[in-house]
Design an enzyme around this catalytic site. Structure first.
Site, PDB file in Angstrom:
ATOM      1  N   SER A  33      25.835  21.139  55.879  1.00 19.43           N
ATOM      2  CA  SER A  33      27.033  21.793  55.335  1.00 19.43           C
ATOM      3  C   SER A  33      28.028  20.759  54.807  1.00 19.43           C
ATOM      4  O   SER A  33      29.113  21.118  54.361  1.00 19.43           O
ATOM      5  CB  SER A  33      27.693  22.647  56.414  1.00 19.43           C
ATOM      6  OG  SER A  33      27.912  21.886  57.590  1.00 19.43           O
ATOM      7  N   HIS A 166      48.491  58.944  35.573  1.00 16.02           N
ATOM      8  CA  HIS A 166      47.260  59.165  34.791  1.00 16.02           C
ATOM      9  C   HIS A 166      47.282  58.400  33.462  1.00 16.02           C
ATOM     10  O   HIS A 166      46.653  58.809  32.497  1.00 16.02           O
ATOM     11  CB  HIS A 166      47.019  60.648  34.483  1.00 16.02           C
ATOM     12  CG  HIS A 166      47.249  61.566  35.635  1.00 16.02           C
ATOM     13  ND1 HIS A 166      46.241  61.957  36.491  1.00 16.02           N
ATOM     14  CD2 HIS A 166      48.384  62.145  36.103  1.00 16.02           C
ATOM     15  CE1 HIS A 166      46.749  62.760  37.416  1.00 16.02           C
ATOM     16  NE2 HIS A 166      48.049  62.887  37.210  1.00 16.02           N
ATOM     17  N   SER A 287      41.468  34.386  18.561  1.00 16.24           N
ATOM     18  CA  SER A 287      40.074  34.735  18.344  1.00 16.24           C
ATOM     19  C   SER A 287      39.504  33.771  17.310  1.00 16.24           C
ATOM     20  O   SER A 287      40.196  33.378  16.368  1.00 16.24           O
ATOM     21  CB  SER A 287      39.989  36.175  17.828  1.00 16.24           C
ATOM     22  OG  SER A 287      38.800  36.342  17.084  1.00 16.24           O
TER      23      SER A 287
HETATM   24  N1  ARG Z   1      28.256  22.787  60.847  1.00 18.95           N
HETATM   25  C1  ARG Z   1      28.285  23.745  61.896  1.00 18.95           C
HETATM   26  C2  ARG Z   1      29.047  24.989  61.433  1.00 18.95           C
HETATM   27  O1  ARG Z   1      29.729  24.904  60.483  1.00 18.95           O
HETATM   28  C3  ARG Z   1      28.937  23.175  63.110  1.00 18.95           C
HETATM   29  C4  ARG Z   1      28.557  23.816  64.385  1.00 18.95           C
HETATM   30  C5  ARG Z   1      27.143  23.549  64.714  1.00 18.95           C
HETATM   31  N2  ARG Z   1      26.822  23.946  66.050  1.00 18.95           N
HETATM   32  C6  ARG Z   1      25.556  24.008  66.476  1.00 18.95           C
HETATM   33  N3  ARG Z   1      25.378  24.381  67.681  1.00 18.95           N
HETATM   34  N4  ARG Z   1      24.550  23.765  65.678  1.00 18.95           N
HETATM   35  O2  ARG Z   1      28.945  26.038  62.021  1.00 18.95           O
END
Ligand code: ARG
Length: 469
Positions: A33, A166, A287
């Site tokens: 992430s 309306h 345009s």
């Molecule tokens: N990157 C994870 C999230 O945003 C963090 C928490 C991860 N926890 C775990 N037990 N894998 O949720």
């Protein structure tokens, strides 16, 4: 992807103890992430510093380790902000990227930071801090928007335009009154922000993975340090609900709907048949083919971006709906909808504020439209009730007949002759023409919350006190 595949020799430095092999590259990609949660770096560092200070205070780690951790985290903050920090996808998320770098900087002390903490309470804490800041930004932006409306409403307390139901002309209203209706809507949006902030403001840190910890932590210490009102009461709930994010997305959706309706009015008002407003050059486009065009693109995009925001709410609701307690990795997908919503609103609120600051009004066109619409038919009916003592239903019917007659003669109601009116209602007198005057009719609509210019001026002063102080 295959070509870029790297040979792994070790598993994660953070949780590798239990593992022999390493994740595949695809696993790494689906799991990571860091590309989006790096936006929480400042919150992560702040929360880690608060946690470390608490661990020192409770004598769970030494003061020396605490100092090293704090200084290391400060260095990392600088590295991230000056762009020299290297985010690694192999380290999954912002929490592990920072902890791993801390280890490089301070060595063993870094490994003590995570005592009595899990990424589960860590991420809930970081995310709450992020959303809380966002709520504060949004509130300030909305205050500016309200100020823009109130300024214009003051200037146009007695400017007349047709009010619609309306999308048919119904009764004349003042432009100030119309603009103040959005001040009220935004005021309630800000009320929802306040509610959301108050409910959100409990500290999850110290809930551990799901069940708390056996270390003698003091949750009040981190609560105070992070500006929370109190620690969360139940560890299972604290790590596994995202209702604060859902509340944020809900209020964002309602706000977006308000902005979208206003955007729609701008599109209609700016169209040639209406011509109630002129869009500023700075917030319209031309345009490529039709030279006469001036398109309300900003308004259209504000209207359209509502789709994203509502979509993001739907997305997180669906992510959450099937999850058993406590944390599931699904919840990692909570951030992008929130971040995208924040970015969208930052832009749409600013665009609306900028656009409204520069819109000009074609007062004559609005007045003509209000007069053309025979929207004084209700004033005629009310007069028949008040002066001639007719029951309202009968008065309504008489007034309707007069509108029909006026239309037949291709005139407006106030242009009918007294004789014509008397052919429908013999007891009608010349006095009726006073109330058919649009200004008189408008001034008379002075019940609390109504559109009369005097009301609008008072309402502007009240709105200033209520929303802008
Ligand atoms: N990157 C994870 C999230 O945003 C963090 C928490 C991860 N926890 C775990 N037990 N894998 O949720």
């Amino acid at each position: 992807m295959k070509n870029k595949r790297q040979k792994k020799t070790s598993s994660s430095p953070i949780w590798g103890g239990r593992f022999d092999g390493s994740p595949s590259e695809i696993m790494e990609h689906i799991n990571a992430s860091i590309d989006f949660d790096k936006r929480m770096y400042a919150q992560d560092i702040t929360a880690s510093k608060a946690h470390a200070a608490m661990l020192v205070k409770q004598e769970i780690i030494s003061a020396e380790d605490g100092t090293q951790i704090r200084e290391g985290l400060d260095q990392i903050l600088n590295e991230i902000e000056d762009g020299s920090f290297e985010f690694k996808i192999s380290l999954e998320d912002i929490h592990m990227n920072i902890e791993s770098r801390l280890k490089e900087i301070v060595g063993d002390a870094a490994g003590r930071l995570h005592t009595a903490r899990s990424r589960n309470d860590q991420v809930a804490t970081d995310f709450k801090l992020w959303v809380r800041e966002e709520l504060d930004h949004l509130d300030s932006a909305l205050k500016l928007l309200q100020e823009t409306f109130i300024n214009q409403a003051e200037n146009h307390a007695s400017t007349i335009l047709p009010g619609f139901t309306h999308l048919q002309s119904a009764q004349p209203v003042t432009l100030g009154h119309h603009l103040l209706s959005y001040v009220e809507m935004i005021g309630r949006d800000r009320g929802r922000i306040k509610d959301c902030r108050r409910r959100l403001n409990e500290n999850p840190l110290g809930s551990g993975a799901l069940a708390g910890t056996s270390f003698p932590i003091d949750r009040d210490v981190t609560t105070t340090a992070l500006g929370f009102d109190q620690p969360t009461t139940n560890s299972l709930d604290a790590v596994s609900d995202r209702d604060f994010a859902l509340e944020y997305l809900s209020l964002a959706s309602i706000l977006s709907v308000h902005l979208s309706r206003l955007a729609e009015e701008i599109v209609v008002w700016a169209s040639a048949p209406f011509s109630f407003i002129n869009l500023p050059d700075s917030f319209s486009t031309g345009s490529s083919m039709l030279p006469q065009k001036r398109n309300p693109d900003a308004a259209e995009l504000i209207r359209a971006k509502t789709g994203r925001v509502i979509g993001n709410l739907a997305s997180l609701l669906i992510i959450m709906k099937g999850l058993p307690l406590a944390y599931s990795k699904d919840m990692q997908e909570d951030k992008e909808p929130v971040f995208e919503t924040a970015d969208t609103l930052a832009l749409t609120v600013k665009a609306m504020t900028g656009m409204f600051g520069e819109i000009t009004y074609n007062i004559d066109k609005m007045l003509a439209a209000a007069k053309n619409a025979n929207s004084n038919a209700i004033d005629l009916a009310d007069w028949l009730v008040k002066v001639l003592g007719k029951p309202f239903r009968e008065a309504h019917s008489i007034s309707g007949k007069m509108v029909k007659l006026a239309e037949k003669q291709n005139r407006s109601l106030d242009e009918l002759s007294l004789a014509d009116m008397q052919s429908i209602e013999p007891s009608i007198t010349n006095d009726v023409f006073n109330i058919l005057n649009i200004d008189i009719a408008l001034n008379a609509r002075n019940s609390f919350g109504a559109t009369a210019p005097k009301n609008v001026t008072k309402a502007c002063a009240k709105a200033r006190l209520k929303y802008l102080k």
